[in-house]
Design an enzyme around this catalytic site. Structure first.
Site, short mmCIF file in Angstrom:
data_model
loop_
_atom_site.label_atom_id
_atom_site.label_comp_id
_atom_site.label_asym_id
_atom_site.label_seq_id
_atom_site.Cartn_x
_atom_site.Cartn_y
_atom_site.Cartn_z
N ASN A 125 4.47 1.84 6.90
CA ASN A 125 5.34 2.33 5.82
C ASN A 125 3.91 3.56 5.28
O ASN A 125 3.61 4.06 6.52
CB ASN A 125 5.55 0.89 4.01
CG ASN A 125 4.30 0.00 4.42
OD1 ASN A 125 4.63 -0.64 4.85
ND2 ASN A 125 3.65 0.55 3.05
N ASP A 126 2.80 3.49 4.53
CA ASP A 126 2.54 4.21 4.08
C ASP A 126 1.58 4.80 5.60
O ASP A 126 1.06 4.02 5.50
CB ASP A 126 1.48 3.82 2.61
CG ASP A 126 2.66 3.48 2.16
OD1 ASP A 126 3.45 2.96 1.82
OD2 ASP A 126 1.73 2.78 0.48
N GLN A 138 0.09 1.77 7.38
CA GLN A 138 0.58 0.52 6.45
C GLN A 138 1.17 -0.07 8.42
O GLN A 138 2.44 0.10 8.79
CB GLN A 138 1.00 0.29 5.48
CG GLN A 138 0.30 0.50 4.18
CD GLN A 138 -0.76 -0.63 4.42
OE1 GLN A 138 -0.86 -1.64 3.88
NE2 GLN A 138 -2.37 -0.53 5.25
N TRP A 155 8.42 -5.22 6.27
CA TRP A 155 7.16 -5.49 5.97
C TRP A 155 6.50 -7.46 5.61
O TRP A 155 7.49 -8.15 5.56
CB TRP A 155 7.13 -5.64 4.77
CG TRP A 155 6.18 -4.86 4.13
CD1 TRP A 155 5.12 -3.83 3.99
CD2 TRP A 155 5.00 -6.42 2.98
NE1 TRP A 155 3.68 -5.20 2.91
CE2 TRP A 155 3.66 -5.40 2.65
CE3 TRP A 155 5.37 -7.60 2.70
CZ2 TRP A 155 2.78 -6.39 2.30
CZ3 TRP A 155 4.22 -8.88 2.40
CH2 TRP A 155 3.00 -8.01 1.93
N SER A 183 -3.38 -0.23 1.78
CA SER A 183 -3.06 1.43 1.59
C SER A 183 -4.74 2.19 1.30
O SER A 183 -5.02 1.57 0.87
CB SER A 183 -2.62 2.89 1.27
OG SER A 183 -0.59 2.10 1.79
N ASP A 223 -4.98 1.41 -3.00
CA ASP A 223 -4.83 2.63 -2.39
C ASP A 223 -6.04 3.73 -3.28
O ASP A 223 -5.70 5.27 -2.98
CB ASP A 223 -3.36 3.50 -2.96
CG ASP A 223 -2.05 2.38 -2.86
OD1 ASP A 223 -2.37 1.48 -1.73
OD2 ASP A 223 -1.42 2.64 -3.81
N GLU A 275 0.57 4.82 -7.73
CA GLU A 275 0.72 3.88 -6.51
C GLU A 275 -0.09 5.27 -5.24
O GLU A 275 0.01 6.74 -5.85
CB GLU A 275 1.58 3.44 -5.81
CG GLU A 275 1.57 2.08 -6.10
CD GLU A 275 2.24 1.44 -4.95
OE1 GLU A 275 2.49 0.06 -4.78
OE2 GLU A 275 3.52 1.50 -4.48
#
Length: 489
Positions: free
Chosen positions: A37-38, A54, A62, A98, A166, A220
């Site tokens: 992801n991120d 990520q 996830w 993150s 983050d 976020e």
């Protein structure tokens, strides 16, 4: 190196080698194997562009978050590097979430959210999110013994102890700065600013901006940077309500455009703008290239409206990296100029009159860069079908009278009942609309009016569907150029 990190590196090395390049996008970054992801740590280090992300290598969903790692010299052709971080310490036992990276004195500094699950004296289990640092050489990283270096206890009274994550780091005039997302005492998002003269000793500087329950809840993946004389606070708000076509329900991304007093460490918001209007875009992060450009990359996915392939051993793509600029008060985005080097076999048609459904010889493909100028005032709606075969297609629709551009993947071959349409307000200037459309096997990115708006969406249409058709209810005139995109691995 911990046993957990060594295991992840061995697994990704062996399993990613089994994935054929034909099963990946051609010119967008995809993760080696498993889940992504991120984007994290998007930055320069020793003359190369680094991208962390990520990562859960063992399955396409996830789970316990690691940091994957890759590098590039041109933002298009990426080299996988060994996984950088694993959740192998007490302070990050629930995940290495993150964060970001910066080059400093020859070292690469990673700062990330360590998520710790622990049991209180009362026997109650709780989760704490704090900011941690690891230092390395571009491949291997050592976590600080003093981690975490920034804790939620440093935030204003009433701030969430769990939603604090983050961090984005930068260095300016010899001092380190960091922004991080948090929840304020009213339960909605805020962005906290910290500074440090030493990486292990940080001070809280203040709150840059707050949602106050106006733009979603938790904010976020913040980023804070200048563009053409303005300061941008970029956020990814959760749990937003739709606001016309500017923001949609659920997770969004936004540019907060304003000014920044560096002496007082105060940001003043003046405007807010959606970053991307598509179905699959979240958690963008930027870096400054060595030639001074501000480059942004985002995760091509949606938490609220997930669209996963059920045939791949990897799940995760990044957008094309985009150059940011300010024009007429708006942040504009264009694919990085390095993509032009991979354009092949240009094919151009000029002043084509479109009424009934029309295909143009040679205008097709699933790895293409299309430049289109739509002209005229005699039509109501113009439609363009992409990735089409006898049954399947995705559609771009421009309603000239309503001034909306819509992407619709309803008939792309997806078999679940999910949101498949999104629209954005787009002006046709002097009866002309310019579009740049990137199609890369599993994705469609649309840039309208020289990047004034962008729209990013996934498709998982079978690869054999490659036709492109144009239709209009009334005469529309079109210039179109198609480039094939080829990237040798």
């Amino acid at each position: 190196m911990s046993e957990m990190l060594e295991k992840a590196r061995k697994y990704e090395r062996e399993e990613s080698a089994k994935i054929e390049k034909e099963n990946r996008p051609v010119f967008h970054f995809s993760n080696p194997v498993g889940w992504m992801n991120d984007p994290n740590g998007f930055s320069e280090y020793q003359g190369e562009h680094h991208l962390f992300f990520q990562y859960y290598p063992y399955a396409t969903h996830w789970d316990s978050m690691h940091w994957g790692h890759a590098k590039s010299t041109d933002f298009i052709k990426w080299e996988y590097l060994p996984a950088a971080l694993a959740p192998d310490c007490d302070f990050d036992n629930f995940g290495a979430f993150s964060g970001s990276a910066v080059e400093d004195n020859g070292k690469q500094i990673l700062i990330y959210t360590g998520v710790e699950e622990k049991t209180l004296d009362s026997g109650e289990k709780c989760v704490r999110q704090n900011q941690c640092i690891a230092v390395g050489d571009g491949v291997d990283y050592e976590k600080f013994e003093k981690n975490p270096v920034v804790t939620a206890a440093m935030l204003p009274k009433g701030s969430s102890m769990e939603d604090f994550r983050d961090p984005k780091i930068w260095k300016e005039d010899g001092r380190y700065y960091m922004v991080a997302g948090s929840r304020s005492s009213d339960g909605s998002g805020q962005i906290a600013l910290f500074y440090a003269d030493r990486l292990d000793v940080w001070e809280f500087a203040g709150i840059l901006d707050r949602s106050e329950n106006r733009y979603g809840k938790m904010w976020e993946c913040p980023d804070f940077y200048p563009v053409d004389g303005k300061q941008i606070l970029m956020i990814s708000p959760q749990e937003m309500e739709a606001e016309g076509l500017e923001f949609h329900n659920g997770n969004n991304t936004a540019f907060l455009i304003g000014t920044y007093d560096k002496e007082k460490l105060q940001f003043t918001r003046e405007e807010i703008q959606s970053v991307d209007y598509g179905l699959d875009f979240y958690a963008p992060q930027t870096m400054q290239s060595e030639d001074g450009r501000r480059i942004m990359i985002g995760w091509m996915q949606s938490w609220d409206n997930p669209m996963y392939s059920d045939t791949q051993r990897w799940s995760g793509m990044m957008t094309i990296p985009r150059e940011l600029s300010l024009r007429n008060g708006r942040i504009c985005q264009r694919p990085v100029r390095e993509l032009d080097r991979y354009r092949k076999n240009p094919l151009t048609y000029k002043e084509v009159c479109i009424e009934k459904e029309t295909g143009l010889e040679g205008i097709e493909g699933r790895s293409v860069d299309l430049e289109l100028i739509l002209k005229g005032n005699e039509y109501g709606k113009f439609k363009m079908k992409l990735a089409a075969d006898e049954m399947r297609y995705s559609e771009i629709i421009y309603d000239r009278e309503d001034k909306t551009l819509t992407f619709d993947r309803t008939h792309s071959g997806f078999k679940k009942d999910t949101i498949s349409t999104r629209s954005m307000r787009v002006e046709s200037k002097n009866n002309e609309l310019s579009l740049r459309i990137l199609v890369d096997r599993y994705s469609v990115e649309i840039f309208a009016n020289e990047g004034e708006q962008a729209m990013t969406s996934l498709i998982y249409t079978p690869a054999g569907a490659s036709k492109i058709y144009f239709t209009s209810n009334g005469k529309a005139y079109m210039d179109v150029t198609k480039y094939e995109i080829e990237v040798e691995v």
